[in-house]
Design a protein around this motif. Structure first.
Motif, PDB file in Angstrom:
ATOM      1  N   ARG A  46      -6.201  -1.160   0.522  1.00 46.09           N
ATOM      2  CA  ARG A  46      -5.224  -0.816  -0.509  1.00 46.09           C
ATOM      3  C   ARG A  46      -5.606  -1.561  -1.781  1.00 46.09           C
ATOM      4  O   ARG A  46      -5.129  -2.672  -2.021  1.00 46.09           O
ATOM      5  CB  ARG A  46      -3.811  -1.176  -0.055  1.00 46.09           C
ATOM      6  CG  ARG A  46      -3.366  -0.438   1.208  1.00 46.09           C
ATOM      7  CD  ARG A  46      -1.962  -0.851   1.627  1.00 46.09           C
ATOM      8  NE  ARG A  46      -1.539  -0.194   2.849  1.00 46.09           N
ATOM      9  CZ  ARG A  46      -0.914   0.977   2.910  1.00 46.09           C
ATOM     10  NH1 ARG A  46      -0.656   1.623   1.779  1.00 46.09           N
ATOM     11  NH2 ARG A  46      -0.551   1.498   4.060  1.00 46.09           N
ATOM     12  N   THR A  49      -6.611  -5.267  -1.730  1.00 53.36           N
ATOM     13  CA  THR A  49      -5.962  -5.861  -0.563  1.00 53.36           C
ATOM     14  C   THR A  49      -6.398  -5.165   0.711  1.00 53.36           C
ATOM     15  O   THR A  49      -6.499  -3.936   0.768  1.00 53.36           O
ATOM     16  CB  THR A  49      -4.435  -5.756  -0.703  1.00 53.36           C
ATOM     17  OG1 THR A  49      -4.026  -6.418  -1.905  1.00 53.36           O
ATOM     18  CG2 THR A  49      -3.731  -6.389   0.476  1.00 53.36           C
ATOM     19  N   GLU A  51      -5.233  -4.578   4.619  1.00 55.01           N
ATOM     20  CA  GLU A  51      -4.011  -4.600   5.404  1.00 55.01           C
ATOM     21  C   GLU A  51      -4.368  -4.387   6.875  1.00 55.01           C
ATOM     22  O   GLU A  51      -4.944  -3.359   7.241  1.00 55.01           O
ATOM     23  CB  GLU A  51      -3.057  -3.505   4.918  1.00 55.01           C
ATOM     24  CG  GLU A  51      -1.678  -3.566   5.545  1.00 55.01           C
ATOM     25  CD  GLU A  51      -0.691  -2.658   4.838  1.00 55.01           C
ATOM     26  OE1 GLU A  51      -0.219  -3.040   3.745  1.00 55.01           O
ATOM     27  OE2 GLU A  51      -0.420  -1.565   5.366  1.00 55.01           O
ATOM     28  N   HIS A  53      -3.098  -3.965  10.753  1.00 52.49           N
ATOM     29  CA  HIS A  53      -1.952  -3.541  11.558  1.00 52.49           C
ATOM     30  C   HIS A  53      -2.249  -3.849  13.020  1.00 52.49           C
ATOM     31  O   HIS A  53      -3.258  -3.386  13.557  1.00 52.49           O
ATOM     32  CB  HIS A  53      -1.696  -2.041  11.392  1.00 52.49           C
ATOM     33  CG  HIS A  53      -1.231  -1.647  10.032  1.00 52.49           C
ATOM     34  ND1 HIS A  53       0.053  -1.243   9.765  1.00 52.49           N
ATOM     35  CD2 HIS A  53      -1.893  -1.606   8.844  1.00 52.49           C
ATOM     36  CE1 HIS A  53       0.175  -0.956   8.486  1.00 52.49           C
ATOM     37  NE2 HIS A  53      -0.994  -1.169   7.900  1.00 52.49           N
ATOM     38  N   TYR A 120      -1.834 -14.131   1.089  1.00 48.70           N
ATOM     39  CA  TYR A 120      -1.539 -13.283   2.242  1.00 48.70           C
ATOM     40  C   TYR A 120      -0.038 -13.049   2.347  1.00 48.70           C
ATOM     41  O   TYR A 120       0.782 -13.786   1.790  1.00 48.70           O
ATOM     42  CB  TYR A 120      -2.059 -13.911   3.538  1.00 48.70           C
ATOM     43  CG  TYR A 120      -1.302 -15.144   3.952  1.00 48.70           C
ATOM     44  CD1 TYR A 120      -0.108 -15.062   4.671  1.00 48.70           C
ATOM     45  CD2 TYR A 120      -1.760 -16.404   3.593  1.00 48.70           C
ATOM     46  CE1 TYR A 120       0.601 -16.196   5.016  1.00 48.70           C
ATOM     47  CE2 TYR A 120      -1.060 -17.543   3.929  1.00 48.70           C
ATOM     48  CZ  TYR A 120       0.118 -17.428   4.648  1.00 48.70           C
ATOM     49  OH  TYR A 120       0.824 -18.552   4.977  1.00 48.70           O
ATOM     50  N   VAL A 132       2.011  -6.794  10.630  1.00 52.12           N
ATOM     51  CA  VAL A 132       1.116  -6.393   9.555  1.00 52.12           C
ATOM     52  C   VAL A 132       0.725  -7.631   8.751  1.00 52.12           C
ATOM     53  O   VAL A 132       1.589  -8.424   8.363  1.00 52.12           O
ATOM     54  CB  VAL A 132       1.789  -5.359   8.627  1.00 52.12           C
ATOM     55  CG1 VAL A 132       0.842  -4.974   7.494  1.00 52.12           C
ATOM     56  CG2 VAL A 132       2.204  -4.124   9.414  1.00 52.12           C
ATOM     57  N   ARG A 134      -1.446  -8.733   5.319  1.00 54.90           N
ATOM     58  CA  ARG A 134      -2.156  -8.315   4.116  1.00 54.90           C
ATOM     59  C   ARG A 134      -2.888  -9.521   3.541  1.00 54.90           C
ATOM     60  O   ARG A 134      -2.326 -10.608   3.456  1.00 54.90           O
ATOM     61  CB  ARG A 134      -1.181  -7.749   3.085  1.00 54.90           C
ATOM     62  CG  ARG A 134      -0.330  -6.608   3.616  1.00 54.90           C
ATOM     63  CD  ARG A 134       0.394  -5.886   2.504  1.00 54.90           C
ATOM     64  NE  ARG A 134      -0.556  -5.126   1.719  1.00 54.90           N
ATOM     65  CZ  ARG A 134      -0.456  -4.928   0.400  1.00 54.90           C
ATOM     66  NH1 ARG A 134       0.550  -5.471  -0.258  1.00 54.90           N
ATOM     67  NH2 ARG A 134      -1.338  -4.215  -0.235  1.00 54.90           N
ATOM     68  N   ILE A 148       5.142  -4.628   2.213  1.00 55.42           N
ATOM     69  CA  ILE A 148       5.583  -4.973   3.543  1.00 55.42           C
ATOM     70  C   ILE A 148       7.086  -5.121   3.576  1.00 55.42           C
ATOM     71  O   ILE A 148       7.774  -4.574   4.433  1.00 55.42           O
ATOM     72  CB  ILE A 148       4.905  -6.274   4.024  1.00 55.42           C
ATOM     73  CG1 ILE A 148       3.396  -6.068   4.129  1.00 55.42           C
ATOM     74  CG2 ILE A 148       5.465  -6.719   5.360  1.00 55.42           C
ATOM     75  CD1 ILE A 148       2.632  -7.300   4.509  1.00 55.42           C
TER      76      ILE A 148
END
Length: 430
Positions: A46, A49, A51, A53, A120, A132, A134, A148
């Motif tokens: 993103r 960033t 991410e 999961h 983060y 999650v 990031r 988030i």
């Protein structure tokens, strides 16, 4: 003592000891049985960033965070692992060097090694059975927590590499030796060092100014003290609707000294202190939301604002006085400065996103900042000051006076507070 009675007592004692031993064995057995299993991992890009999961079968486990050199560890109690030790091998790109999983003694650990300085945000999304994480290069994503916090129930929009196959646990000889733990700032679990249940948390809401102290005012003559009380009252309602206790330092147009406000919070044994204010700027085009936590700063705009808010402080002196440095040294050592910084970031991200989404606005996210605000001095709990908008901006002042705007704003602050207490979200840097 009668011989028969003594024999009976010995038998009773033996039974009690055996029962205790059995109970202990059962407890150990239950603790060793995973309640959840880590079953999937994927990575999404993103902008700047990354991410990550992590999906689970069973309830989403609570997490504990710590940093170890260039590694961020996510500890998961009573959680098994059914994915490879390097679940994202081949997809790891800077600033993430490696992602590893470890399982031992009924616990699991996700180890994320980074390259360089990073920011983060990590979230526990119970509704999606996910955790999650990031990660972005330091300063590259100023709103790293916002997606988030705000969109944690929205399914991801982009496909991403995913690993879900079960594998054997990595042998102990292949694991890295553990280095001394450095606590993540902030560590949100166990807020304020207590063991209260979520419904028992108390938030002390402080409507700024009051009485003969009007604060700033808009060109239309609306005073800060009145809007602060209106927003604070709506925030109290929003928090109570979410199952938290909330009280106000003032519920009418009365003056309360800055020192007395935190004394009220301390006497009530509050878990958070949230002071509500409205901003002002010589530039009438300036707009947006700022959230402050206590610390010194050399930023000129913050110093100007602090002088405004500290007017009439009870003998503390100038906002940049040496006595404040002494106070802040004590606060950093003994109180909740890191938790306040995290809460400030959460409130900033949540309010801007909710106002944008709920009212179709484009609110300026001016960020979470440190500042020497005396209304926060002396609080025995994490304390933040929310500057809800600029009274000097006629359009924003009109919005701030709107009940609909106030409701969305108060609801967003309340949501951020709930995330904070539930340890659903944490933000920091490594």
């Amino acid at each position: 003592m009668d011989v028969g009675l003594a024999a009976v007592m010995r038998r009773m004692l033996a039974v009690a000891v055996a029962t205790a031993a059995i109970c202990a064995m059962v407890a150990r057995a239950r603790a060793s049985v995973p309640a959840s299993v880590l079953t999937s991992a994927r990575i999404e890009h993103r902008g700047p960033t990354l991410e990550l999961h992590f999906g689970f079968t069973g309830p989403t486990p609570r997490l504990e965070l710590s940093t170890h050199g260039s590694e961020l560890w996510i500890e998961l109690a009573r959680t098994g692992v059914a994915i490879p030790p390097r679940p994202l091998f081949g997809y790891e790109t800077a600033p993430i060097a490696t992602v590893r999983t470890i399982e031992a003694d009924g616990k699991s650990r996700i180890v994320v090694e980074v390259v360089g300085r990073v920011d983060y945000a990590v979230a526990r999304l119970k509704s999606r059975n996910e955790i999650v994480l990031r990660v972005a290069p330091e300063g590259a994503d100023p709103d790293i927590a916002a997606p988030i916090v705000v969109h944690n129930d929205v399914p991801p929009q982009r496909p991403a590499p995913s690993i879900t196959r079960p594998v054997a646990f990595a042998p102990a000889e292949n694991r890295r030796p553990e280095s001394p733990a450095q606590p993540v700032e902030p560590v949100l679990a166990g807020v304020n060092g207590n063991n209260r249940q979520p419904g028992n948390f108390l938030v002390m809401i402080d409507p700024g100014h009051g009485g003969y102290d009007p604060g700033t005012q808009s060109s239309a003559g609306v005073m800060e003290k009145d809007l602060a009380l209106q927003i604070a009252t709506r925030l109290k309602t929003a928090l109570e609707a979410r199952g938290l206790r909330a009280e106000l330092t003032r519920s009418s147009d009365t003056f309360i000294s800055l020192a007395e406000r935190t004394r009220i919070a301390n006497s009530a044994d509050a878990d958070l202190f949230v002071s509500i204010h409205l901003n002002s700027s010589p530039n009438t085009d300036t707009s947006g939301i700022e959230v402050y936590y206590l610390n010194n700063t050399t930023d000129h705009a913050t110093m100007r604002l602090a002088r405004m808010e500290n007017a009439g402080a009870d003998g503390y002196g100038a906002a940049d006085g040496s006595n404040l440095n002494y106070i802040l040294t004590d606060l950093r050592q003994n109180y909740k400065a890191s938790e306040a910084a995290s809460l400030a970031k959460m409130i900033d991200a949540q309010t801007v996103a909710d106002l944008d989404a709920g009212l179709g606005l484009n609110v300026n996210a001016l960020g979470a900042k440190m500042g020497p605000f005396y209304v926060l001095v002396g609080a025995h709990m994490p304390a933040v000051l929310v500057e809800c908008g600029f009274m000097s901006n006629a359009a924003e002042a009109a919005r701030l006076a709107s009940p609909q705007y106030q409701d969305v704003l108060a609801g967003a602050v309340a949501t951020a507070v709930v995330h904070y207490f539930n340890a659903d979200v944490a933000v920091g840097n490594l």
